[in-house]
Design an enzyme around this catalytic site. Structure first.
Site: not given
Length: 594
Positions: A439-441
């Site tokens: 998550y968050e890239g």
């Protein structure tokens, strides 16, 4: 099952003796409030809260999970009371604007404490991370009226917040999102669409949840340049103070591999009333304040998972008896020796130790740059800090979460078969750690951001600036045992970037083929820089006649282990980068058979 104890001594060493936080805080506008005794007290009290209140709830949260009934989410037993204690302690307001009810301490302090929250109870920590990001985004881009309406409630922790980005069909490619925003006569917008993977999208911890939602205006250009950002409350505040239902609903929660006490929601917006935050069609740029803050917090999660696994496996290795030491019995009165005597167990313990402590120092230095970008008196200093943040954030997020997962696996391996069963808690740490690289890239997204946007796009100037700092350090500290090893790596780092850029002119796939290896190489060099500084600080303390000789001697040994056993990983990164994209891309799609 061993308990978690916040590594306050190492945090203090990293902050003050490696990163120079005492002087750093004094140099900030308003930084005098962050005097050392206060910071020590805050860290100690927060550590106690996390150890006594949050950590005991972690295993039950994993086993019980969240419950979803008719659109309502119930958090695990104990979470609601723990959140009330969190709010009562004033913890959400530490780094917030005093004009809106905050305590005015630098942003770095909240980030540093976030590591302790994550290690104590990862699921609970995720309910507080969105709160911080929303406050920061409102403070940066909100109008006075918007800040007045929402910020104080968020700072107090009375309301919570989310960021609503992705949708079922688009994943990371936000330029494809379809959520609509229709202008209304009163200046508001009707928001309609579905968002997925929304952390804390629905729960029972607060009376209201404020969603920051990306959506398209009717006349918006296609792609990422046509996205606006909206404040969409679950319950819309009315002039008389009433909270009115706002067409926001939770359709379901995900059944996940880990972080089961954190509700990951599918959220529906059905003509929900929203107000624009920032400028039309500039929503993605505005949201990046939230996204970048979330990436730094995710990096601290990596450190938390590494340290939690290290603590558990170290305690086990000291107690578990198995075989005899090759050099002779270390426990002659017992039936076998503790497994900590065996070199392979030491390899795993030392790897966890140096990766967690080195990454902690790297992130403490990154958090300093955030403070400077916000509170330095000089515009030049603020701009330089922004450049450093831009360069190091993808490295921190990608590298620290990857090593966090690696260390969690080393910890499980130290337990042998016992690590694979639930009673020790290390398998939960492995499962909880896995999401941080996604998550968050994902790591791949961070790697492309690093080499594409943060290095090649500016001609390597930010990287050049950082490498010059490292090289200057090596000149100033040339008598240090590690300076001679570090300086060539700084030069090679720049050379690798130039080589990737040159080959990409011939074949654009070369950037993607090299990107993750380049990111990991970058992380190993950053940690080498931190460990070189840590060794100098430890040597100085020993020469001064410290009464903590064991602690500082351990730092010197750890630095030596890092340079001898971990830093050589850069060689495989270089070989893979030099190999290029040819063999990676050569196999036709229809030849991927099984």
């Amino acid at each position: 099952m061993s308990e978690y104890k916040a590594p306050l001594r190492d945090i203090a060493f990293s902050m003050n003796e490696v990163c120079g936080y005492s002087e750093h805080y004094r140099d900030l506008i308003g930084g005098e409030v962050a005097e050392p005794d206060l910071i020590n007290t805050i860290c100690s009290e927060y550590s106690r809260f996390c150890g006594e209140v949050l950590h005991p709830l972690s295993r039950n949260a994993d086993e019980e999970g969240c419950k979803f009934t008719d659109g309502a989410v119930t958090t695990p037993t104990g979470f609601k009371d723990a959140y009330a204690h969190y709010v009562e302690g004033g913890w959400p307001s530490l780094s917030c604007d005093p004009e809106h009810g905050g305590q005015g301490l630098p942003s770095s302090l909240g980030l540093l404490l976030g590591e302790i929250t994550c290690a104590a109870n990862m699921s609970f920590a995720l309910y507080t991370g969105g709160l911080s990001g929303a406050i920061e985004t409102l403070a940066a881009f909100g109008s006075p009226e918007q800040r007045e309406a929402y910020e104080a409630k968020l700072i107090k922790g009375a309301w919570n917040a989310t960021m609503c980005l992705t949708e079922p069909h688009c994943g990371t490619d936000l330029g494809m999102l379809k959520t609509k925003s229709l202008p209304q006569a009163d200046g508001s917008f009707a928001i309609t669409g579905t968002k997925i993977f929304i952390t804390g999208g629905e729960h029972d911890l607060t009376e209201n949840i404020i969603h920051l939602v990306l959506a398209r205006l009717p006349d918006a250009p296609s792609g990422s340049k046509g996205i606006s950002l909206f404040i969409v409350p679950k319950l819309d505040p009315q002039p008389d103070g009433e909270l009115r239902a706002n067409g926001v609903s939770c359709g379901s929660i995900e059944h996940k591999m880990g972080i089961k006490g954190s509700a990951t929601c599918v959220m529906h917006f059905d003509g929900s009333r929203g107000i624009m935050l920032g400028q039309p069609n500039r929503g993605l740029a505005t949201m990046f304040k939230f996204i970048n803050a979330s990436r730094v917090r995710a990096a601290f999660q990596g450190v938390a998972h590494a340290d939690l696994g290290f603590q558990k496996s170290l305690a086990y290795a000291r107690e578990r008896l198995q075989m005899r030491a090759a050099s002779g019995p270390a426990n002659p009165e017992g039936p076998a020796d503790p497994i900590i005597v065996h070199p392979d167990v030491r390899r795993m313990l030392m790897t966890q130790k140096v990766l967690s402590e080195g990454s902690r120092a790297m992130l403490h230095c990154l958090a300093k740059q955030l403070d400077i970008s916000e509170l330095a008196s000089s515009a030049q200093a603020r701009e330089a800090a922004e450049r450093r943040l831009d360069l190091l954030t993808p490295i921190a997020k990608g590298f620290a979460t990857e090593i966090g997962f690696e260390c969690a696996n080393h910890a499980l391996q130290c337990f042998g078969g016992h690590g694979y069963i639930r009673e020790w808690g290390v398998e939960q740490n492995v499962r909880d750690a896995r999401i941080a690289t996604l998550y968050e890239g994902t790591t791949g997204i961070q790697a492309l951001d690093l080499i594409g946007r943060k290095v090649l796009a500016d001609g390597g100037s930010a990287l050049e600036e950082y490498c010059k700092e490292i090289e200057a350090f090596c000149v100033d500290e040339q008598d240090s045992p590690h300076a001679g090893e570090l300086a060539p790596l700084a030069r090679e780092w720049k050379s690798l970037a130039q080589s990737i850029g040159a080959t990409a002119l011939e074949d654009p796939d070369e950037v993607g083929a090299a990107s993750v290896q380049f990111l990991m190489y970058s992380g190993y060099v950053c940690l080498a820089y931190q460990w070189a500084q840590a060794a100098i600080a430890a040597s100085a303390a020993l020469k001064a006649g410290t009464n903590e000789a064991d602690f500082y001697s351990a730092k010197l040994v750890s630095a030596r282990f890092y340079f001898q056993h971990i830093l050589p990983r850069t060689r495989s990164c270089v070989v893979a980068i030099d190999a290029g994209a040819e063999s990676m891309m050569a196999l036709p799609e229809d030849h991927f058979v099984f």
